[in-house]
Design a protein around this motif. Structure first.
Motif, PDB file in Angstrom:
ATOM      1  N   SER A  79     103.486 -16.113  75.441  1.00 23.57           N
ATOM      2  CA  SER A  79     103.397 -14.656  75.465  1.00 23.57           C
ATOM      3  C   SER A  79     104.654 -14.042  76.070  1.00 23.57           C
ATOM      4  O   SER A  79     105.178 -13.042  75.570  1.00 23.57           O
ATOM      5  N   PHE A  80     105.176 -14.647  77.121  1.00 30.19           N
ATOM      6  CA  PHE A  80     106.401 -14.155  77.750  1.00 30.19           C
ATOM      7  C   PHE A  80     107.581 -14.269  76.782  1.00 30.19           C
ATOM      8  O   PHE A  80     108.392 -13.350  76.666  1.00 30.19           O
ATOM      9  N   GLY A  81     107.674 -15.387  76.072  1.00 32.78           N
ATOM     10  CA  GLY A  81     108.748 -15.566  75.089  1.00 32.78           C
ATOM     11  C   GLY A  81     108.674 -14.540  73.968  1.00 32.78           C
ATOM     12  O   GLY A  81     109.689 -13.969  73.556  1.00 32.78           O
ATOM     13  N   ILE A  82     107.471 -14.284  73.484  1.00 34.99           N
ATOM     14  CA  ILE A  82     107.291 -13.278  72.439  1.00 34.99           C
ATOM     15  C   ILE A  82     107.654 -11.897  72.978  1.00 34.99           C
ATOM     16  O   ILE A  82     108.259 -11.079  72.275  1.00 34.99           O
ATOM     17  N   ALA A  83     107.307 -11.627  74.242  1.00 27.63           N
ATOM     18  CA  ALA A  83     107.652 -10.341  74.857  1.00 27.63           C
ATOM     19  C   ALA A  83     109.162 -10.180  74.981  1.00 27.63           C
ATOM     20  O   ALA A  83     109.694  -9.079  74.793  1.00 27.63           O
ATOM     21  N   TRP A 100     102.690  -8.351  84.753  1.00 29.85           N
ATOM     22  CA  TRP A 100     103.917  -7.713  85.232  1.00 29.85           C
ATOM     23  C   TRP A 100     105.141  -8.320  84.570  1.00 29.85           C
ATOM     24  O   TRP A 100     106.083  -7.610  84.217  1.00 29.85           O
ATOM     25  N   ALA A 101     105.145  -9.616  84.418  1.00 27.85           N
ATOM     26  CA  ALA A 101     106.281 -10.277  83.769  1.00 27.85           C
ATOM     27  C   ALA A 101     106.372  -9.883  82.296  1.00 27.85           C
ATOM     28  O   ALA A 101     107.466  -9.671  81.771  1.00 27.85           O
ATOM     29  N   ILE A 102     105.236  -9.763  81.645  1.00 28.44           N
ATOM     30  CA  ILE A 102     105.224  -9.377  80.235  1.00 28.44           C
ATOM     31  C   ILE A 102     105.751  -7.950  80.083  1.00 28.44           C
ATOM     32  O   ILE A 102     106.619  -7.684  79.248  1.00 28.44           O
ATOM     33  N   TRP A 103     105.241  -7.028  80.885  1.00 28.15           N
ATOM     34  CA  TRP A 103     105.725  -5.645  80.823  1.00 28.15           C
ATOM     35  C   TRP A 103     107.200  -5.558  81.161  1.00 28.15           C
ATOM     36  O   TRP A 103     107.945  -4.780  80.560  1.00 28.15           O
ATOM     37  N   SER A 104     107.636  -6.358  82.113  1.00 30.39           N
ATOM     38  CA  SER A 104     109.054  -6.353  82.472  1.00 30.39           C
ATOM     39  C   SER A 104     109.910  -6.866  81.324  1.00 30.39           C
ATOM     40  O   SER A 104     110.973  -6.312  81.032  1.00 30.39           O
ATOM     41  N   ALA A 105     109.459  -7.930  80.665  1.00 26.98           N
ATOM     42  CA  ALA A 105     110.215  -8.466  79.527  1.00 26.98           C
ATOM     43  C   ALA A 105     110.285  -7.462  78.383  1.00 26.98           C
ATOM     44  O   ALA A 105     111.287  -7.390  77.677  1.00 26.98           O
ATOM     45  N   LEU A 106     109.231  -6.682  78.225  1.00 24.52           N
ATOM     46  CA  LEU A 106     109.221  -5.680  77.163  1.00 24.52           C
ATOM     47  C   LEU A 106     110.112  -4.480  77.470  1.00 24.52           C
ATOM     48  O   LEU A 106     110.719  -3.910  76.573  1.00 24.52           O
ATOM     49  N   THR A 107     110.204  -4.088  78.728  1.00 26.77           N
ATOM     50  CA  THR A 107     110.907  -2.849  79.071  1.00 26.77           C
ATOM     51  C   THR A 107     112.322  -3.039  79.601  1.00 26.77           C
ATOM     52  O   THR A 107     113.121  -2.104  79.538  1.00 26.77           O
ATOM     53  N   THR A 108     112.656  -4.200  80.105  1.00 23.28           N
ATOM     54  CA  THR A 108     113.972  -4.409  80.718  1.00 23.28           C
ATOM     55  C   THR A 108     115.132  -4.116  79.764  1.00 23.28           C
ATOM     56  O   THR A 108     116.074  -3.423  80.153  1.00 23.28           O
ATOM     57  N   PRO A 109     115.135  -4.601  78.525  1.00 20.39           N
ATOM     58  CA  PRO A 109     116.262  -4.273  77.638  1.00 20.39           C
ATOM     59  C   PRO A 109     116.404  -2.775  77.366  1.00 20.39           C
ATOM     60  O   PRO A 109     117.521  -2.255  77.321  1.00 20.39           O
ATOM     61  N   THR A 110     115.287  -2.074  77.211  1.00 24.14           N
ATOM     62  CA  THR A 110     115.359  -0.632  76.977  1.00 24.14           C
ATOM     63  C   THR A 110     115.890   0.090  78.213  1.00 24.14           C
ATOM     64  O   THR A 110     116.695   1.025  78.098  1.00 24.14           O
ATOM     65  N   LEU A 111     115.445  -0.340  79.392  1.00 26.24           N
ATOM     66  CA  LEU A 111     115.968   0.264  80.621  1.00 26.24           C
ATOM     67  C   LEU A 111     117.453  -0.026  80.777  1.00 26.24           C
ATOM     68  O   LEU A 111     118.221   0.841  81.189  1.00 26.24           O
ATOM     69  N   ALA A 112     117.867  -1.244  80.443  1.00 27.25           N
ATOM     70  CA  ALA A 112     119.295  -1.586  80.531  1.00 27.25           C
ATOM     71  C   ALA A 112     120.111  -0.751  79.547  1.00 27.25           C
ATOM     72  O   ALA A 112     121.217  -0.315  79.869  1.00 27.25           O
ATOM     73  N   ALA A 113     119.576  -0.510  78.363  1.00 26.54           N
ATOM     74  CA  ALA A 113     120.280   0.315  77.384  1.00 26.54           C
ATOM     75  C   ALA A 113     120.324   1.780  77.811  1.00 26.54           C
ATOM     76  O   ALA A 113     121.175   2.535  77.344  1.00 26.54           O
ATOM     77  N   SER A 114     119.432   2.184  78.699  1.00 25.81           N
ATOM     78  CA  SER A 114     119.385   3.564  79.180  1.00 25.81           C
ATOM     79  C   SER A 114     120.405   3.854  80.268  1.00 25.81           C
ATOM     80  O   SER A 114     120.665   5.016  80.568  1.00 25.81           O
ATOM     81  N   VAL A 115     120.969   2.816  80.859  1.00 21.57           N
ATOM     82  CA  VAL A 115     121.959   3.011  81.921  1.00 21.57           C
ATOM     83  C   VAL A 115     123.200   3.652  81.309  1.00 21.57           C
ATOM     84  O   VAL A 115     123.665   3.247  80.243  1.00 21.57           O
ATOM     85  N   GLU A 116     123.755   4.647  81.983  1.00 26.06           N
ATOM     86  CA  GLU A 116     124.843   5.465  81.438  1.00 26.06           C
ATOM     87  C   GLU A 116     126.199   4.753  81.358  1.00 26.06           C
ATOM     88  O   GLU A 116     127.093   5.230  80.703  1.00 26.06           O
ATOM     89  N   ALA A 117     126.393   3.657  82.005  1.00 26.57           N
ATOM     90  CA  ALA A 117     127.710   3.018  82.085  1.00 26.57           C
ATOM     91  C   ALA A 117     127.892   1.984  80.972  1.00 26.57           C
ATOM     92  O   ALA A 117     127.193   1.996  79.963  1.00 26.57           O
ATOM     93  N   LYS A 118     128.822   1.090  81.172  1.00 29.24           N
ATOM     94  CA  LYS A 118     129.154   0.064  80.183  1.00 29.24           C
ATOM     95  C   LYS A 118     127.959  -0.841  79.887  1.00 29.24           C
ATOM     96  O   LYS A 118     127.822  -1.332  78.763  1.00 29.24           O
TER      97      LYS A 118
END
Length: 155
Positions: free
Chosen positions: A24-28, A81-99
């Protein structure tokens, strides 16, 4: 049923639950990685950019990274928590204003384009469908795994 047999069955079930949790974590991770360049990720990024403070996405990103490590460290099983984090971390990283945001968005777009090319050859031309399927499967599996692990005494 003998006491030893019940214990053996419970041990096998617990290992199966741990295996399902990691699947499940890998799929997330797959669904979350494809998400920033889809409508879901764009919606979340737009919502985060409504706020006047540029520090919100990096703080949320750091919190989600910590949540993954704490959740996995506690029992070596990635729970919700790990599943939700795996799902949202890339979107949050893409939301950061810098490089970081530009780089993550570029990588996710390249991956989505690559998968779209593979799927067009083999199945269909929708990497978005794959991402939505991965997100749904990860959430459903995480919910089932957490229920089973609490009943079995793993969590």
């Amino acid at each position: 049923m003998a006491k030893g047999t019940k214990a053996a069955i419970r041990a096998v079930q617990q290992k199966g639950i741990k295996g399902l949790a990691w699947v499940s974590f890998g799929i997330a991770v797959v669904g979350g990685t494809l998400c920033p360049e889809m409508f879901i990720g764009r919606f979340i990024q737009g919502f985060l950019h409504l706020w006047p403070w540029e520090w919100i996405p990096p703080v949320l990103l750091a919190g989600m990274v910590v949540a993954v490590f704490v959740d996995v460290f506690i029992d070596l099983v990635p729970n919700q928590w790990a599943i939700w984090s795996a799902l949202t971390t890339p979107t949050l990283a893409a939301s950061v204003e810098a490089k970081l945001g530009d780089t993550v968005s570029g990588w996710c777009r390249s991956l989505l384009d690559l998968i779209d090319g593979w799927l067009a050859e083999w199945i269909t031309d929708s990497g978005t469908g794959l991402a939505i399927g991965c997100i749904a499967a990860a959430l459903i599996m995480a919910r089932r795994v957490v229920k089973k692990s609490k009943a079995g005494g793993v969590a």
